[in-house]
Design a protein around this motif. Structure first.
Motif, mmCIF file in Angstrom:
data_model
loop_
_atom_site.group_PDB
_atom_site.id
_atom_site.type_symbol
_atom_site.label_atom_id
_atom_site.label_comp_id
_atom_site.label_asym_id
_atom_site.label_seq_id
_atom_site.Cartn_x
_atom_site.Cartn_y
_atom_site.Cartn_z
ATOM 1 N N PHE A 287 0.515 -1.041 -0.223
ATOM 2 C CA PHE A 287 -0.165 0.040 -0.362
ATOM 3 C C PHE A 287 0.505 1.591 0.489
ATOM 4 C CE2 PHE A 287 -2.615 3.013 2.485
ATOM 5 C CZ PHE A 287 -3.656 3.611 1.485
ATOM 6 N N GLN A 288 1.517 1.231 0.456
ATOM 7 C CA GLN A 288 2.628 2.335 0.544
ATOM 8 C C GLN A 288 3.761 2.421 -0.820
ATOM 9 O OE1 GLN A 288 7.382 1.987 1.188
ATOM 10 N NE2 GLN A 288 7.250 4.228 0.719
ATOM 11 N N VAL A 289 3.827 1.090 -1.283
ATOM 12 C CA VAL A 289 4.584 1.954 -2.511
ATOM 13 C C VAL A 289 3.729 2.279 -3.442
ATOM 14 C CG1 VAL A 289 5.613 0.386 -4.567
ATOM 15 C CG2 VAL A 289 6.354 -0.125 -2.296
ATOM 16 N N ALA A 290 2.510 1.814 -3.093
ATOM 17 C CA ALA A 290 0.981 1.817 -4.204
ATOM 18 C C ALA A 290 0.748 3.425 -4.331
ATOM 19 C CB ALA A 290 0.225 1.331 -4.275
ATOM 20 N N GLY A 291 1.725 4.060 -3.388
ATOM 21 C CA GLY A 291 1.699 5.865 -3.444
ATOM 22 C C GLY A 291 0.429 5.848 -2.569
ATOM 23 N N GLY A 292 -0.410 5.237 -1.498
ATOM 24 C CA GLY A 292 -1.441 5.294 -0.586
ATOM 25 C C GLY A 292 -1.109 6.298 0.489
ATOM 26 N N LEU A 293 -0.102 6.157 1.293
ATOM 27 C CA LEU A 293 0.633 7.402 2.578
ATOM 28 C C LEU A 293 0.378 8.928 1.319
ATOM 29 C CD1 LEU A 293 3.393 5.930 4.292
ATOM 30 C CD2 LEU A 293 0.789 5.907 4.754
ATOM 31 N N THR A 294 0.928 8.393 0.201
ATOM 32 C CA THR A 294 0.789 10.966 -0.440
ATOM 33 C C THR A 294 -0.809 10.658 -0.792
ATOM 34 O OG1 THR A 294 3.028 9.860 -0.992
ATOM 35 C CG2 THR A 294 1.541 11.314 -1.776
ATOM 36 N N ALA A 295 -2.086 9.603 -0.780
ATOM 37 C CA ALA A 295 -3.089 9.659 -1.104
ATOM 38 C C ALA A 295 -3.854 10.289 0.048
ATOM 39 C CB ALA A 295 -3.752 8.875 -1.614
ATOM 40 N N LEU A 296 -3.376 9.268 0.963
ATOM 41 C CA LEU A 296 -3.602 9.954 2.822
ATOM 42 C C LEU A 296 -3.613 11.660 3.008
ATOM 43 C CD1 LEU A 296 -3.263 6.770 4.717
ATOM 44 C CD2 LEU A 296 -5.326 7.385 3.861
ATOM 45 N N GLU A 297 -2.069 12.089 2.692
ATOM 46 C CA GLU A 297 -2.086 13.144 3.036
ATOM 47 C C GLU A 297 -2.549 13.987 1.985
ATOM 48 O OE1 GLU A 297 2.610 13.803 2.441
ATOM 49 O OE2 GLU A 297 3.084 12.799 3.691
ATOM 50 N N HIS A 298 -3.059 14.068 0.927
ATOM 51 C CA HIS A 298 -4.031 14.881 0.269
ATOM 52 C C HIS A 298 -5.439 14.900 0.689
ATOM 53 C CE1 HIS A 298 -1.049 14.814 -2.769
ATOM 54 N NE2 HIS A 298 -0.774 14.610 -3.013
ATOM 55 N N ILE A 299 -5.993 13.809 1.628
ATOM 56 C CA ILE A 299 -7.038 13.865 1.924
ATOM 57 C C ILE A 299 -7.104 14.857 3.537
ATOM 58 C CG2 ILE A 299 -8.924 12.380 3.305
ATOM 59 C CD1 ILE A 299 -7.919 9.837 1.572
ATOM 60 N N LEU A 300 -5.806 14.383 3.859
ATOM 61 C CA LEU A 300 -5.318 15.561 5.909
ATOM 62 C C LEU A 300 -5.938 16.682 5.070
ATOM 63 C CD1 LEU A 300 -4.102 12.317 7.068
ATOM 64 C CD2 LEU A 300 -5.973 13.096 7.512
ATOM 65 N N GLN A 301 -4.916 17.082 4.783
ATOM 66 C CA GLN A 301 -4.647 18.558 3.964
ATOM 67 C C GLN A 301 -5.642 19.576 3.987
ATOM 68 O OE1 GLN A 301 -2.392 18.326 0.293
ATOM 69 N NE2 GLN A 301 -0.151 17.870 1.308
ATOM 70 N N VAL A 302 -6.885 18.791 3.684
ATOM 71 C CA VAL A 302 -8.234 19.349 3.270
ATOM 72 C C VAL A 302 -8.310 20.220 5.085
ATOM 73 C CG1 VAL A 302 -9.334 18.943 1.803
ATOM 74 C CG2 VAL A 302 -10.154 17.828 4.144
ATOM 75 N N VAL A 303 -7.782 19.995 6.061
ATOM 76 C CA VAL A 303 -7.972 20.366 7.755
ATOM 77 C C VAL A 303 -7.463 21.718 7.756
ATOM 78 C CG1 VAL A 303 -7.598 19.989 9.734
ATOM 79 C CG2 VAL A 303 -7.583 17.868 8.410
ATOM 80 N N VAL A 304 -6.207 21.661 6.788
ATOM 81 C CA VAL A 304 -4.740 22.838 6.871
ATOM 82 C C VAL A 304 -6.133 24.642 6.792
ATOM 83 C CG1 VAL A 304 -3.023 23.809 6.593
ATOM 84 C CG2 VAL A 304 -2.818 21.620 6.189
ATOM 85 N N PRO A 305 -6.308 24.644 5.870
ATOM 86 C CA PRO A 305 -6.838 25.798 6.005
ATOM 87 C C PRO A 305 -8.136 26.206 6.945
ATOM 88 C CG PRO A 305 -7.402 24.604 3.698
ATOM 89 C CD PRO A 305 -6.750 23.781 4.705
#
Length: 832
Positions: A386-404
């Motif tokens: 899952f990590q090699v498939a870019g899963g952590l990067t995708a989860l980061e994009h989801i969680l970035q909506v919290v920052v604004p």
């Protein structure tokens, strides 16, 4: 012409002879063939006769065997019939006997029923007669009662009339007496108010010295001040600790004396409360201080930006290096995880701005749910895939909506439930997977998590001054995403600690080449530098201050609030992981006699400035505002709930890890006025709980924490033997027998007992009343003879109870000379 005719005859004759010869030969052949045919037919007939004889013989034998079998079957049938007849006769005989018995039983039942019926009829007759008599008596009593009631009513009316007249006459006299009593009551009330004020001052100051109850750590609405020592007192714990401190008592005795004699402790306390402890009417404000704090904060932010830029550049180098490597995975769900990771990225690309629609949110939740169900199996191959498939990067994009979101009331584009699901998948990806946790560190994804955590804390925990720190914290911080971020970071830190590459370790076998050793060393140096930068970044961004505000906002129990308990548990676990990583990468010395304890990360200074981030304050409030306020007076059925126990275990692990990081700082913080009293009550309460409810992990953490608190510190050694009996030191001596006989448990308890009593004669006397000091001296001698058992070991609990392994943190902190001095100290009285 004649000659030709003759030759023709000769030829014709010769032909006829030749035909006759051929005919004779054919006839001879036919005769011979006929003879052979006859011979063959005779042979066939003979053979047929022989076979028929054999068949007849076999048929005769079979007939005999069949007759024998038929005879056997007939004989067995006769036996069976005879046996069946016998059984039938036996069964019929038993049936007749049974019928006879049943008839006899029925006859007896009829007789007994007749007797019972006769008795019942007799009892019914007697009962009817008795009821008739009772009814007659009741009627007679009712008639007499009515007559007496009429007589009493007449008497009552007469008495009421007389009383009304007497009351009317005495009304004026009563009014005069009431007025006199009212005046006297007002006078007494004023006197009682003065007395209650004095008692209230005593109660708010920590009661009397002999009661030694657990005072409150809740800050005063109006702070108090000791006019003699010029010390500001913020809570009841600090007040109680200050008036019982050596400096204050000595100052009171120097400034006051009664007829030349020295004041007792009770008189000193009473005089302090009455004369020197006063309320602060107007708190002084210092305008330059906020400006100074603001400048310091800006300076820390600039430093954090530089550290983050350096970490990002190293992360790019790491990612470019990892792209060249072939990172394969043997997961059976590899294709499915790749598809799910792509689905996450597609869903994020479709939705550009604004709140997500319900169908988009449902699709996101379904995708996250499928990933979570695969990763819940905790298969390392699935996590890496899952990590090699870019899963952590995708989860980061989801969680970035919290920052604004900079306000509590700001509506997030993605619902909080979906964000919690995303952080849960992040946690499952990193849990017990050293490869993914190392990638999170080296690719600098850990910085994103820390930034997100700090952002959440900034939203819910406003910037406050030290006077009101923790009071304005929003309680929503204990729910949802913040708790998940704390859990993920604690999991990553724990995994990094357990799988830290050791650049200074020696090769296990001679087969390891010099190049491999250099690679390991460089990998360990890279790991240490990354961790140091991470800790420095977190400290400069103010994470410790924000967590301190959260801890200080807890003023009550967490038994009925599991979300708050989970938050506190993971927050303490995060602090424990940071301290343990800092100890591992900074190369701190194990010896307590080594004063060289420089910390380039600034973690020690931050924890020292916030009094261990307020964790001890929180733990004290959780323990002593809950179901138990004094473990020595509770019944065996009372105990702390599991939520409270888990918070206490994680808090104590944090204390122990910080003590390993900087023991003098830990002892100075916890041994200061106020916190020393809170620590003593906390340790006594938890030891009392463990004496009633078996909890080895909690008990071992308390024991080791008391050892760190007292080791080579005379003032802290006095604290553990003060207070109500049994004291903390006495409770350690009253542990079950296994702690004095089992080698595994001895290694947990004895170092703490040695630390609490070493070079303290009074503590040694208390210990001698419960056990023999020869046991401690023998333990010291055994350890001194085999010091390699605990060499080069740091404080690294592996998620379970400390002390269950074979290392001695406290014991390893003494040099050889100190061990010998301690042994001689414990053997002095025994030799006498």
């Amino acid at each position: 012409m004649i000659i030709c005719h003759t030759q023709e005859k000769d030829v014709r004759k010769w032909k006829e002879e030749l035909l006759d010869q051929r005919r004779r030969m054919m006839e001879e052949k036919l005769l011979h063939a006929e003879f052979k045919r006859e011979v063959q037919l005779q042979a066939i007939v003979k053979k047929a006769q022989e076979e028929e004889a054999k068949v007849n013989e076999i048929a005769f034998i079979n007939t005999l065997e069949a007759q024998n079998k038929r005879h056997d079957v007939l004989s067995k049938l006769k036996e069976y019939e005879q046996r069946l007849n016998e059984l039938q006769e036996e069964r019929q005989r038993r049936q007749e006997e049974k019928q006879a018995r049943d008839e006899a039983v029925q006859e007896r039942k009829r007789a007994l029923e007749a007797e019972r019926q006769a008795r019942v009829e007799e009892l019914l007759m007697k009962r009817k007669e008795q009821e008739a008599r009772i009814e007659q008596q009741r009627q007679e009593k009712e008639k007499a009662r009515e007559d007496a009631a009429r007589e009493r009513a007449r008497d009552r009316e007469e008495r009421l009339a007389a009383l009304t007249a007497a009351q009317q006459e005495a009304m004026e006299e009563l009014q005069k007496k009431i007025q006199l009593k009212h005046d006297e009551s007002i006078r007494r009330h004023m006197e009682q108010i003065e007395q209650r004020k004095e008692k209230a001052a005593e109660l708010s100051s920590g009661r009397h010295a002999n009661t030694d109850y657990a005072p409150k750590l809740t800050p005063y609405e109006r702070k108090k001040q000791c006019s003699l020592c010029n010390v500001l007192i913020s809570s009841e714990v600090y007040l109680f600790s200050h008036i019982k401190g050596k400096k204050h008592q000595q100052a009171v005795r120097e400034n006051s004396s009664i007829q030349g004699r020295e004041l007792s402790d009770e008189e000193v306390e009473h005089l302090s409360l009455k004369k020197y402890i006063v309320d602060v009417v107007v708190e002084s404000t210092a305008p330059p201080e906020p400006l100074k704090d603001g400048e310091e904060r800006q300076k820390n932010k600039k430093k954090a930006k530089k550290i983050k830029a350096r970490m990002n550049s190293r992360a790019k180098e790491y990612e470019s290096l990892m792209e060249t490597k072939n990172s394969g995975s043997e997961s059976p769900y590899k294709a499915k995880l790749q598809r799910l990771a792509k689905d996450l990225l597609k869903q994020l690309q479709v939705q550009d701005s604004g709140s997500w629609a319900n169908n988009k949110v449902s699709a996101l939740d379904r995708t996250l749910g499928e990933i979570a169900r695969i990763l819940e199996k905790e298969n390392v191959a699935d996590q890496i895939a899952f990590q090699v498939a870019g899963g952590l990067t995708a989860l980061e994009h989801i969680l970035q909506v919290v920052v604004p979101a900079t306000n509590v009331n700001t509506v997030s584009r993605i619902p909080p439930k979906s964000l919690c699901n995303a952080i849960n998948v992040y946690n499952l990806t990193c849990k017990n997977c050293s490869e993914n946790c190392t990638d999170v560190l080296f690719s600098n994804k850990i910085t994103f998590l820390m930034d997100l955590l700090i952002h959440q804390l900034m939203v819910y925990v406003p910037d406050e001054n030290n006077a009101i720190l923790g009071r304005n914290t929003n309680k929503q911080v204990f729910e949802g995403l913040t708790t998940g971020l704390l859990k993920v970071t604690a999991v990553v830190f724990g995994c990094l600690i357990a799988n830290r590459p050791d650049g200074n370790s020696r090769p296990a076998t001679p087969k390891i080449s010099t190049q491999e050793m250099k690679n390991k060393s460089s990998q360990g140096d890279a790991f240490n530098s990354r961790v140091q930068d991470l800790i420095s970044y977190v400290v400069n961004m103010g994470l410790i201050d924000k967590l301190c505000g959260c801890f200080l906002s807890v003023q009550g129990p967490v038994d009925e609030n599991p979300k708050m308990a989970t938050f506190l548990q993971h927050a303490a676990g995060l602090l424990h992981g940071i301290c343990t990583l800092c100890f591992a990468v900074t190369g701190r010395s194990y010896s307590i006699f080594d004063n060289n304890r420089q910390d380039p990360t600034g973690l020690t200074a931050a924890l020292q400035a916030t009094d261990l981030a307020g964790v001890l304050h929180m733990l004290y409030c959780v323990l002593f505002h809950g179901t138990i306020s004094d473990p020595s007076t509770t019944s065996p059925k009372e105990s702390y709930t599991q939520n409270t126990i888990q918070v206490a275990i994680q808090s104590l692990r944090f204390f122990n890890s910080f003590a390993a990081l900087d023991l003098p700082a830990f002892q100075s913080i916890v041994g200061a006025e106020g916190l020393s009293l809170a620590f003593r009550h906390m340790a006594s309460s938890l030891l009392g709980h463990c004496s009633q409810v078996s909890c080895e992990s909690l008990l071992h953490e308390v024991i080791v924490c008391v050892g760190y608190f007292t080791v080579n510190h005379p003032d802290n050694q006095v604290i553990v033997q003060s207070g109500r009996h049994p004291t903390v030191l006495q409770k350690l001596c009253q542990l079950p027998f296994q702690y004095f006989s089992d080698p595994r448990l001895i290694k947990v308890l004895f170092p703490s007992l040695i630390a609490a009593c070493y070079n303290n004669l009074q503590n040694k006397i208390i210990l001698e009343q419960e056990m023999s000091c020869v046991l401690l001296a023998t333990f010291i001698q055994d350890f001194a003879q085999a010091p390699g058992q605990a060499d080069n070991q740091c404080y690294q609990p592996k998620g379970k109870c400390l002390g269950s392994e074979d290392y001695l943190e406290l014991a390893n902190r003494f040099p050889q000379q100190a061990w010998e001095e301690a042994r001689q100290f414990f053997l002095k009285k025994e030799k006498k």
